[in-house]
Scaffold this active site. Structure first.
Site, PDB file in Angstrom:
ATOM      1  N   GLU A  56      36.432   8.685  12.399  1.00  0.00           N
ATOM      2  CA  GLU A  56      35.395   8.696  13.430  1.00  0.00           C
ATOM      3  C   GLU A  56      34.249   7.805  12.987  1.00  0.00           C
ATOM      4  OE1 GLU A  56      33.306  11.712  16.514  1.00  0.00           O
ATOM      5  OE2 GLU A  56      33.543  12.498  14.484  1.00  0.00           O
ATOM      6  N   HIS A 129      27.874   1.730  19.877  1.00  0.00           N
ATOM      7  CA  HIS A 129      27.890   1.610  21.336  1.00  0.00           C
ATOM      8  C   HIS A 129      27.521   0.222  21.852  1.00  0.00           C
ATOM      9  CE1 HIS A 129      28.448   5.875  21.230  1.00  0.00           C
ATOM     10  NE2 HIS A 129      27.229   6.120  20.813  1.00  0.00           N
TER      11      HIS A 129
END
Length: 180
Positions: A56, A129
């Protein structure tokens, strides 16, 4: 007569229920709406104890690592990647929770994480992001069999964030269309 009441919401899945009942000390910043999608698309917890490896990107406060550990139990090896060295506080090697400090914009760093901990069954990009970060991560990790197993699941979270000009991103979704 008053208008009819709307139908009740559908029952929550097991993962959503786990997320709602989470009460460990590490903050878990998760969108509840993601839980049912994860439960549907990620490998289920395995009753045979077969190990599962998860990478992750984006550790933040470590709550996600704790939630995934609760979901998968001892079969999970969790590897988190973050640029913030303070995230190392979430590492618990005895529970096979490892945190590597570095940038998802650095292909050599990503390859070193794969060589040390991979190949992974699940990759979740909840990192920076931005289109550049997603592009580098995908193009480094996805084609490399030392990074992902055949049939692995690759998730990119929060694509909406990149269009949030109020947060300094201000990119267009089309900036990542060629990635998928």
């Amino acid at each position: 007569f008053p208008p009819p009441l709307p139908p009740p919401p559908p029952p929550l899945g097991k993962l959503a229920t786990l997320w709602l009942n989470y009460n460990e000390s590490h903050l878990a910043d998760r969108w509840l709406e993601y839980a049912d999608h994860y439960e549907r698309h990620l490998p289920p917890p395995r009753s045979d104890g077969e190990p599962l490896r998860m990478l992750e990107m984006g550790v933040q406060s470590g709550g996600s690592a704790r939630l995934w550990k609760q979901w998968y139990g001892s079969q999970l090896t969790y590897v988190g990647v973050d640029i913030d060295a303070r995230c190392k506080r979430s590492e618990v090697p005895a529970e096979r929770i490892f945190i590597e400090i570095g940038s998802q914009l650095d292909p050599a760093f990503l390859r070193s994480v794969c060589a040390k901990h991979g190949p992974f069954d699940v990759v979740i990009d909840d990192g920076g992001h931005t289109a550049d970060m997603m592009r580098v991560s995908l193009s480094t990790i996805l084609p490399d069999r030392t990074c992902v197993k055949d049939g692995a699941t690759y998730v990119v979270e929060d694509l909406d964030v990149m269009a949030r000009c109020d947060r300094g991103y201000c990119e267009k979704p089309r900036d990542v269309y060629d990635l998928v």
